[in-house]
Design an enzyme around this catalytic site. Structure first.
Site, PDB file in Angstrom:
ATOM      1  CE1 TYR A 118      -3.993  -2.264   5.263  1.00 26.69           C
ATOM      2  CE2 TYR A 118      -3.331  -0.047   4.619  1.00 26.69           C
ATOM      3  CZ  TYR A 118      -3.676  -1.345   4.285  1.00 26.69           C
ATOM      4  OH  TYR A 118      -3.674  -1.724   2.961  1.00 26.69           O
TER       5      TYR A 118
ATOM      6  CG  PHE B 105      -0.361   5.389  -5.075  1.00 28.42           C
ATOM      7  CD1 PHE B 105       0.627   4.420  -5.267  1.00 28.42           C
ATOM      8  CD2 PHE B 105       0.033   6.590  -4.533  1.00 28.42           C
ATOM      9  CE1 PHE B 105       1.959   4.656  -4.928  1.00 28.42           C
ATOM     10  CE2 PHE B 105       1.368   6.840  -4.196  1.00 28.42           C
ATOM     11  CZ  PHE B 105       2.329   5.875  -4.394  1.00 28.42           C
ATOM     12  CG  ASN B 106      -6.007   6.505  -2.702  1.00 33.47           C
ATOM     13  OD1 ASN B 106      -4.786   6.608  -2.563  1.00 33.47           O
ATOM     14  ND2 ASN B 106      -6.852   6.868  -1.752  1.00 33.47           N
TER      15      ASN B 106
ATOM     16  NE  ARG C  94      -4.961  10.415   0.357  1.00 32.84           N
ATOM     17  CZ  ARG C  94      -4.680  11.547   1.015  1.00 32.84           C
ATOM     18  NH1 ARG C  94      -4.190  12.594   0.368  1.00 32.84           N
ATOM     19  NH2 ARG C  94      -4.872  11.618   2.320  1.00 32.84           N
TER      20      ARG C  94
ATOM     21  CB  SER D 108      -0.856  -0.029   1.265  1.00 36.41           C
ATOM     22  OG  SER D 108      -1.448   1.223   1.492  1.00 36.41           O
TER      23      SER D 108
ATOM     24  CE  LYS E  53      -1.748  -4.747   3.492  1.00 39.60           C
ATOM     25  NZ  LYS E  53      -2.000  -5.996   2.781  1.00 39.60           N
TER      26      LYS E  53
HETATM   27  P1  NAD Z   1     -11.217  -6.169   0.815  1.00 40.19           P
HETATM   28  O1  NAD Z   1     -11.483  -6.037   2.275  1.00 40.19           O
HETATM   29  O2  NAD Z   1     -12.326  -5.905  -0.126  1.00 40.19           O
HETATM   30  O3  NAD Z   1     -10.612  -7.618   0.500  1.00 40.19           O
HETATM   31  C1  NAD Z   1      -9.873  -8.351   1.442  1.00 40.19           C
HETATM   32  C2  NAD Z   1     -10.438  -9.757   1.491  1.00 40.19           C
HETATM   33  O4  NAD Z   1      -9.711 -10.511   2.465  1.00 40.19           O
HETATM   34  C3  NAD Z   1     -11.920  -9.771   1.911  1.00 40.19           C
HETATM   35  O5  NAD Z   1     -12.644 -10.614   1.060  1.00 40.19           O
HETATM   36  C4  NAD Z   1     -11.878 -10.326   3.328  1.00 40.19           C
HETATM   37  O6  NAD Z   1     -13.045 -11.057   3.654  1.00 40.19           O
HETATM   38  C5  NAD Z   1     -10.630 -11.194   3.281  1.00 40.19           C
HETATM   39  N1  NAD Z   1     -10.010 -11.393   4.591  1.00 40.19           N
HETATM   40  C6  NAD Z   1      -9.776 -10.476   5.545  1.00 40.19           C
HETATM   41  N2  NAD Z   1      -9.222 -11.050   6.621  1.00 40.19           N
HETATM   42  C7  NAD Z   1      -9.091 -12.363   6.334  1.00 40.19           C
HETATM   43  C8  NAD Z   1      -8.601 -13.496   7.042  1.00 40.19           C
HETATM   44  N3  NAD Z   1      -8.130 -13.376   8.294  1.00 40.19           N
HETATM   45  N4  NAD Z   1      -8.594 -14.690   6.443  1.00 40.19           N
HETATM   46  C9  NAD Z   1      -9.082 -14.822   5.185  1.00 40.19           C
HETATM   47  N5  NAD Z   1      -9.594 -13.809   4.473  1.00 40.19           N
HETATM   48  C10 NAD Z   1      -9.589 -12.584   5.036  1.00 40.19           C
HETATM   49  O7  NAD Z   1      -9.983  -5.220   0.502  1.00 40.19           O
HETATM   50  P2  NAD Z   1      -9.358  -4.817  -0.904  1.00 40.19           P
HETATM   51  O8  NAD Z   1      -9.579  -3.356  -1.082  1.00 40.19           O
HETATM   52  O9  NAD Z   1      -9.763  -5.746  -1.958  1.00 40.19           O
HETATM   53  O10 NAD Z   1      -7.814  -4.987  -0.542  1.00 40.19           O
HETATM   54  C11 NAD Z   1      -7.099  -6.154  -0.902  1.00 40.19           C
HETATM   55  C12 NAD Z   1      -5.671  -6.007  -0.444  1.00 40.19           C
HETATM   56  O11 NAD Z   1      -5.105  -4.823  -1.000  1.00 40.19           O
HETATM   57  C13 NAD Z   1      -5.499  -5.864   1.068  1.00 40.19           C
HETATM   58  O12 NAD Z   1      -4.334  -6.563   1.434  1.00 40.19           O
HETATM   59  C14 NAD Z   1      -5.313  -4.378   1.268  1.00 40.19           C
HETATM   60  O13 NAD Z   1      -4.564  -4.103   2.422  1.00 40.19           O
HETATM   61  C15 NAD Z   1      -4.547  -4.011   0.006  1.00 40.19           C
HETATM   62  N6  NAD Z   1      -4.711  -2.614  -0.400  1.00 40.19           N
HETATM   63  C16 NAD Z   1      -5.941  -2.101  -0.633  1.00 40.19           C
HETATM   64  C17 NAD Z   1      -6.077  -0.776  -1.027  1.00 40.19           C
HETATM   65  C18 NAD Z   1      -7.428  -0.156  -1.259  1.00 40.19           C
HETATM   66  O14 NAD Z   1      -7.532   1.079  -1.231  1.00 40.19           O
HETATM   67  N7  NAD Z   1      -8.482  -0.922  -1.496  1.00 40.19           N
HETATM   68  C19 NAD Z   1      -4.927   0.014  -1.199  1.00 40.19           C
HETATM   69  C20 NAD Z   1      -3.678  -0.541  -0.951  1.00 40.19           C
HETATM   70  C21 NAD Z   1      -3.573  -1.874  -0.552  1.00 40.19           C
HETATM   71  C1  WQD Z   2      -9.072   9.970   0.200  1.00 37.84           C
HETATM   72  C2  WQD Z   2      -9.237  11.447   0.456  1.00 37.84           C
HETATM   73  C3  WQD Z   2      -9.666  11.997   2.757  1.00 37.84           C
HETATM   74  C4  WQD Z   2     -13.603  10.108   2.985  1.00 37.84           C
HETATM   75  C5  WQD Z   2      -6.420   4.874   2.435  1.00 37.84           C
HETATM   76  C6  WQD Z   2      -5.159   4.107   2.753  1.00 37.84           C
HETATM   77  C7  WQD Z   2      -4.503   3.661   1.467  1.00 37.84           C
HETATM   78  C8  WQD Z   2      -5.474   2.874   0.650  1.00 37.84           C
HETATM   79  C9  WQD Z   2      -6.688   3.684   0.385  1.00 37.84           C
HETATM   80  C10 WQD Z   2      -5.317   0.664   1.697  1.00 37.84           C
HETATM   81  C11 WQD Z   2      -8.539  11.930   1.730  1.00 37.84           C
HETATM   82  C12 WQD Z   2     -10.839  12.359   1.892  1.00 37.84           C
HETATM   83  C13 WQD Z   2     -12.374  10.565   2.576  1.00 37.84           C
HETATM   84  C14 WQD Z   2     -14.645  11.049   3.234  1.00 37.84           C
HETATM   85  C15 WQD Z   2     -13.139  12.816   2.602  1.00 37.84           C
HETATM   86  N1  WQD Z   2      -5.941   1.713   1.300  1.00 37.84           N
HETATM   87  N2  WQD Z   2     -12.156  11.902   2.389  1.00 37.84           N
HETATM   88  N3  WQD Z   2     -14.370  12.370   3.028  1.00 37.84           N
HETATM   89  O1  WQD Z   2      -6.963   7.779   3.214  1.00 37.84           O
HETATM   90  O2  WQD Z   2      -6.016   8.296   0.918  1.00 37.84           O
HETATM   91  O3  WQD Z   2      -6.051   6.018   1.693  1.00 37.84           O
HETATM   92  O4  WQD Z   2      -7.269   4.078   1.650  1.00 37.84           O
HETATM   93  O5  WQD Z   2      -4.170   0.399   1.632  1.00 37.84           O
HETATM   94  O6  WQD Z   2      -3.423   2.881   1.772  1.00 37.84           O
HETATM   95  O7  WQD Z   2      -4.279   4.924   3.476  1.00 37.84           O
HETATM   96  O8  WQD Z   2      -8.182   7.083   1.094  1.00 37.84           O
HETATM   97  O9  WQD Z   2     -10.474   7.236   0.225  1.00 37.84           O
HETATM   98  O10 WQD Z   2     -10.113   7.281   2.727  1.00 37.84           O
HETATM   99  O11 WQD Z   2      -9.434   9.258   1.376  1.00 37.84           O
HETATM  100  O12 WQD Z   2     -12.956  14.005   2.451  1.00 37.84           O
HETATM  101  O13 WQD Z   2     -15.774  10.702   3.642  1.00 37.84           O
HETATM  102  O14 WQD Z   2     -10.634  11.714   0.670  1.00 37.84           O
HETATM  103  O15 WQD Z   2      -9.483  12.938   3.762  1.00 37.84           O
HETATM  104  O16 WQD Z   2      -8.063  13.223   1.464  1.00 37.84           O
HETATM  105  P1  WQD Z   2      -6.772   7.392   1.805  1.00 37.84           P
HETATM  106  P2  WQD Z   2      -9.626   7.650   1.370  1.00 37.84           P
END
Ligand code: NAD
Ligand code: WQD
Length: 364
Positions: free
Chosen positions: A153, A182-183, A235, A129, A157
């Site tokens: 969190y 990223f996002n 972002r 992430s 990672k």
């Molecule tokens: P998500 O929560 O939709 O998917 C994660 C999945 O893992 C879910 O289906 C959940 O049920 C499962 N899970 C959670 N804990 C578990 C456990 N203990 N055993 C088995 N399954 C489990 O999240 P996502 O957005 O699809 O993210 C996937 C991966 O990408 C994660 O590792 C997250 O940290 C990483 N990531 C996500 C984002 C984002 O913004 N979505 C950004 C950067 C990194």
């Molecule tokens: C984006 C922008 C908020 C909600 C996190 C993790 C990143 C990745 C994505 C997992 C920010 C603003 C948000 C709202 C708002 N996930 N915001 N009102 O915080 O950049 O990233 O999630 O790995 O690693 O750090 O994403 O979508 O929460 O926020 O104004 O109701 O939107 O302040 O500027 P973020 P986000």
């Protein structure tokens, strides 16, 4: 390039995992999904299969920390590689429950790597992430920018990347790619797959979609006093289908290089909260009501990727722009107002439709 490789996808029922399953099925991979559904629904599988027009080979409900359950899966199947999504991902929750986050994210990764090694499986794509960069001095962020995680969190990672690096140093047979997303936002253009978080969504795009559909009254904008052109946070939003494609490329390129290699996944250009609000309003055809609130604790002003390495090495370039991300997120929300839980949706209730006999659930 088509393949007949078998890949374990942990967290394959989740947002990014489900889109990656579609991408991999489309290229011929046999998939084995492990998920505990703590943040997802098994209803997603029939949709994945409908979009991909191919069945998932097997699905197991299991906790990623449960080595015995993982071993039974690896005993049953000859596995070529693993894509590891399963983790907990809510930044704010991680500050409330750090032990749970370290246990699942770090403990889950070490359990998985141990079981992989026990079964001579050494190819791994890991979900990392951009949050590990924390409050950055310089934008855009390259893979060499310093890691300064600011919450459990993000630290979990970063710790996983350190652990994997150490394992790879000692065990050169491991080939690992860590993708720092990223996002990720948006949804599959079919409208069948999208982001369906349990409970109150923490991220901006699902909040916007829920306001647009009328599930929430207005969007809280967290801070308009950041040092950015309009004062709101910037972002690097990236379409989930582009992220899914990068996982397929990661699998294709896993054999290259040694140890753990890290790649940023972003578009290289940022959008502010207000720019995303406006783009979403255009996509859904009505303005999104907003109120300006105070900054969210732990937020940073701007996070934008330098994603030139992955472009250079794999030729990966994002195909979708911000308008497409909003259009697809809105289409999913409009067609699935309450996500996958819509019991009037015949697709959602026929879980397992078209699934071959090989599919099984591990005993709990
Ligand atoms: P998500 O929560 O939709 O998917 C994660 C999945 O893992 C879910 O289906 C959940 O049920 C499962 N899970 C959670 N804990 C578990 C456990 N203990 N055993 C088995 N399954 C489990 O999240 P996502 O957005 O699809 O993210 C996937 C991966 O990408 C994660 O590792 C997250 O940290 C990483 N990531 C996500 C984002 C984002 O913004 N979505 C950004 C950067 C990194
Ligand atoms: C984006 C922008 C908020 C909600 C996190 C993790 C990143 C990745 C994505 C997992 C920010 C603003 C948000 C709202 C708002 N996930 N915001 N009102 O915080 O950049 O990233 O999630 O790995 O690693 O750090 O994403 O979508 O929460 O926020 O104004 O109701 O939107 O302040 O500027 P973020 P986000």
């Amino acid at each position: 390039m088509r393949t007949s490789q078998t890949v374990v996808v942990t967290g394959g029922a989740g947002f990014i995992g489900s889109h990656t399953c579609v991408e991999l099925l489309g290229r011929g991979y046999e998939l084995i999904v492990i998920d505990d559904y703590s943040n997802s629904s098994p209803r997603v599988f029939s949709r994945i299969e409908e979009v991909a027009r191919r069945p998932i080979h097997a699905v197991y409900q299991a906790d990623i920390r449960d080595r015995h359950a993982l071993s039974r899966v690896f005993d049953r199947h000859r596995v070529d590689a693993v894509v590891h999504f399963a983790a907990r991902k809510a930044v704010d929750e991680s500050t409330q429950r750090p032990v749970e986050y370290y246990d699942t994210n770090v403990g889950g990764t070490t359990a998985l790597m141990q079981v992989m090694d026990d079964h001579d499986v050494h190819r791994l794509v890991f979900s990392s992430s951009c949050s590990i960069y924390g409050d950055a001095d310089e934008i855009p962020l390259s893979e060499n920018s310093p890691a300064r995680p600011t919450n459990p969190y993000a630290t979990s990672k970063w710790m996983c990347e350190q652990i994997v690096t150490d394992v790879c140093r000692r065990r050169p047979e491991f080939r690992v790619v860590s993708l720092r997303y990223f996002n990720p936002v948006g949804a599959h253009p079919s409208g069948l797959l999208g982001e369906d978080p349990r409970g109150h969504p923490a991220n901006l795009m699902p909040c916007l979609a829920q306001v647009a559909i009328g599930r929430r009254a207005n969007l809280s904008v967290f801070g308009d006093d950041y040092p950015t052109p309009d004062g709101t946070g910037i972002r690097d939003y990236i379409h989930v289908v582009d992220v899914a494609e990068a996982h397929r490329l990661a699998l294709e390129h896993l054999h290259e290089g040694t140890g753990m290699r890290v790649f940023n996944l972003g578009t290289g250009s940022g959008a502010s909260v207000l720019e995303l609000v406006a783009a979403f309003g255009d996509a859904c055809g009505r303005p999104i009501p907003c109120s300006i609130e105070g900054r969210r604790p732990g937020d940073v002003a701007a996070l934008v990727a330098d994603a030139r390495v992955v472009a250079r090495e794999w030729g990966w370039r994002p195909r979708y722009d911000l308008a497409s991300m909003c259009r697809d997120a809105w289409r999913f929300q409009r067609l699935n107002p309450v996500g996958y839980d819509d019991l009037t949706d015949p697709v959602a209730v026929t879980v397992g439709a078209g699934v071959p006999p090989a599919r099984a659930e591990v005993d709990q």
